[in-house]
Design a protein around this motif. Sequence first.
Motif, PDB file in Angstrom:
ATOM      1  N   PRO A  29      -4.601 -16.324  11.702  1.00  0.00           N
ATOM      2  CA  PRO A  29      -3.310 -15.797  12.135  1.00  0.00           C
ATOM      3  C   PRO A  29      -2.178 -16.453  11.355  1.00  0.00           C
ATOM      4  N   ALA A  30      -1.042 -15.808  11.312  1.00  0.00           N
ATOM      5  CA  ALA A  30       0.101 -16.284  10.518  1.00  0.00           C
ATOM      6  C   ALA A  30       0.507 -17.707  10.876  1.00  0.00           C
ATOM      7  N   GLU A  31       0.383 -18.091  12.142  1.00  0.00           N
ATOM      8  CA  GLU A  31       0.834 -19.420  12.570  1.00  0.00           C
ATOM      9  C   GLU A  31      -0.223 -20.504  12.377  1.00  0.00           C
ATOM     10  N   HIS A  32      -1.396 -20.139  11.843  1.00  0.00           N
ATOM     11  CA  HIS A  32      -2.480 -21.102  11.669  1.00  0.00           C
ATOM     12  C   HIS A  32      -2.130 -22.157  10.615  1.00  0.00           C
ATOM     13  N   VAL A  33      -2.474 -23.408  10.912  1.00  0.00           N
ATOM     14  CA  VAL A  33      -2.286 -24.504   9.970  1.00  0.00           C
ATOM     15  C   VAL A  33      -3.625 -25.210   9.803  1.00  0.00           C
ATOM     16  N   GLY A  34      -4.003 -25.469   8.559  1.00  0.00           N
ATOM     17  CA  GLY A  34      -5.259 -26.158   8.287  1.00  0.00           C
ATOM     18  C   GLY A  34      -6.243 -25.252   7.579  1.00  0.00           C
ATOM     19  N   PRO A  35      -7.281 -25.829   7.010  1.00  0.00           N
ATOM     20  CA  PRO A  35      -8.259 -25.032   6.266  1.00  0.00           C
ATOM     21  C   PRO A  35      -9.024 -24.072   7.176  1.00  0.00           C
ATOM     22  N   VAL A  36      -9.357 -22.924   6.667  1.00  0.00           N
ATOM     23  CA  VAL A  36     -10.157 -21.954   7.397  1.00  0.00           C
ATOM     24  C   VAL A  36     -10.905 -21.085   6.391  1.00  0.00           C
ATOM     25  N   ALA A  37     -12.137 -20.753   6.723  1.00  0.00           N
ATOM     26  CA  ALA A  37     -12.924 -19.853   5.877  1.00  0.00           C
ATOM     27  C   ALA A  37     -12.889 -18.463   6.506  1.00  0.00           C
ATOM     28  N   TRP A  38     -12.890 -17.439   5.682  1.00  0.00           N
ATOM     29  CA  TRP A  38     -12.892 -16.055   6.150  1.00  0.00           C
ATOM     30  C   TRP A  38     -13.819 -15.243   5.252  1.00  0.00           C
ATOM     31  N   SER A  39     -14.172 -14.060   5.696  1.00  0.00           N
ATOM     32  CA  SER A  39     -14.954 -13.153   4.861  1.00  0.00           C
ATOM     33  C   SER A  39     -14.450 -11.738   5.071  1.00  0.00           C
ATOM     34  N   ILE A  72     -19.881 -12.703  -2.603  1.00  0.00           N
ATOM     35  CA  ILE A  72     -21.122 -13.342  -2.171  1.00  0.00           C
ATOM     36  C   ILE A  72     -22.264 -12.349  -1.983  1.00  0.00           C
ATOM     37  N   MET A  73     -21.965 -11.033  -1.965  1.00  0.00           N
ATOM     38  CA  MET A  73     -23.018 -10.042  -1.802  1.00  0.00           C
ATOM     39  C   MET A  73     -22.539  -8.705  -2.327  1.00  0.00           C
ATOM     40  N   ASN A  74     -23.413  -8.037  -3.062  1.00  0.00           N
ATOM     41  CA  ASN A  74     -23.126  -6.674  -3.513  1.00  0.00           C
ATOM     42  C   ASN A  74     -24.381  -5.852  -3.306  1.00  0.00           C
ATOM     43  N   ALA A  75     -24.279  -4.850  -2.439  1.00  0.00           N
ATOM     44  CA  ALA A  75     -25.426  -3.991  -2.132  1.00  0.00           C
ATOM     45  C   ALA A  75     -25.128  -2.546  -2.540  1.00  0.00           C
ATOM     46  N   GLY A  76     -24.434  -2.378  -3.651  1.00  0.00           N
ATOM     47  CA  GLY A  76     -24.097  -1.026  -4.110  1.00  0.00           C
ATOM     48  C   GLY A  76     -22.834  -0.517  -3.456  1.00  0.00           C
ATOM     49  N   ARG A  77     -22.984   0.176  -2.328  1.00  0.00           N
ATOM     50  CA  ARG A  77     -21.807   0.736  -1.656  1.00  0.00           C
ATOM     51  C   ARG A  77     -20.996  -0.310  -0.888  1.00  0.00           C
ATOM     52  N   VAL A  78     -21.607  -1.417  -0.547  1.00  0.00           N
ATOM     53  CA  VAL A  78     -20.944  -2.422   0.289  1.00  0.00           C
ATOM     54  C   VAL A  78     -20.913  -3.760  -0.445  1.00  0.00           C
ATOM     55  N   THR A  79     -19.735  -4.386  -0.426  1.00  0.00           N
ATOM     56  CA  THR A  79     -19.561  -5.692  -1.055  1.00  0.00           C
ATOM     57  C   THR A  79     -18.992  -6.655  -0.017  1.00  0.00           C
ATOM     58  N   GLN A  80     -19.425  -7.902  -0.055  1.00  0.00           N
ATOM     59  CA  GLN A  80     -18.865  -8.924   0.837  1.00  0.00           C
ATOM     60  C   GLN A  80     -18.236 -10.017  -0.010  1.00  0.00           C
ATOM     61  N   ILE A  81     -17.021 -10.424   0.398  1.00  0.00           N
ATOM     62  CA  ILE A  81     -16.332 -11.523  -0.280  1.00  0.00           C
ATOM     63  C   ILE A  81     -16.083 -12.625   0.744  1.00  0.00           C
ATOM     64  N   ARG A  82     -15.928 -13.834   0.247  1.00  0.00           N
ATOM     65  CA  ARG A  82     -15.662 -14.989   1.114  1.00  0.00           C
ATOM     66  C   ARG A  82     -14.530 -15.799   0.517  1.00  0.00           C
ATOM     67  N   GLY A  83     -13.619 -16.223   1.370  1.00  0.00           N
ATOM     68  CA  GLY A  83     -12.487 -17.015   0.909  1.00  0.00           C
ATOM     69  C   GLY A  83     -12.245 -18.213   1.779  1.00  0.00           C
ATOM     70  N   ARG A  84     -11.371 -19.080   1.305  1.00  0.00           N
ATOM     71  CA  ARG A  84     -11.006 -20.280   2.053  1.00  0.00           C
ATOM     72  C   ARG A  84      -9.516 -20.497   1.881  1.00  0.00           C
ATOM     73  N   GLU A  85      -8.848 -20.623   2.998  1.00  0.00           N
ATOM     74  CA  GLU A  85      -7.415 -20.899   2.994  1.00  0.00           C
ATOM     75  C   GLU A  85      -7.226 -22.395   3.207  1.00  0.00           C
ATOM     76  N   ASN A  86      -6.338 -22.988   2.462  1.00  0.00           N
ATOM     77  CA  ASN A  86      -6.089 -24.418   2.589  1.00  0.00           C
ATOM     78  C   ASN A  86      -4.713 -24.711   3.166  1.00  0.00           C
ATOM     79  N   THR A  87      -4.187 -23.774   3.946  1.00  0.00           N
ATOM     80  CA  THR A  87      -2.844 -23.954   4.516  1.00  0.00           C
ATOM     81  C   THR A  87      -2.828 -24.861   5.688  1.00  0.00           C
TER      82      THR A  87
END
Length: 87
Positions: A29-39, A72-87
């Motif tokens: 969320p916009a008010e989040h502070v600190g590292p967080v991983a998302w996909s 992190i994954m590519n299955a043709g029609r579907v792709t998955q990405i992973r990120g990390r925020e350091n805020t």
Amino acid sequence: MEIVEAHGHLTVPGLGDVDVDLDLYDWPPAEHVGPVAWSAVIADGPELTVGAEGELHVDGENTEIGHPFTVIMNAGRVTQIRGRENT
């Protein structure tokens, strides 16, 4: 786990900017502070190579600041990405 449907664009070296519709998982969320991983899952998106890195720019946010990600994954029609925020 909240799933957020979003639209934005990916910036990937060698591919440029590509519009995508995606589902975001564990998006901070916009008010989040600190590292967080998302996909995110992208259906019917561009063909991305596993291990490729880029930036996600979500509509409605300051698009000058991207969210770094790795494919992190590519299955043709579907792709998955992973990120990390350091805020």
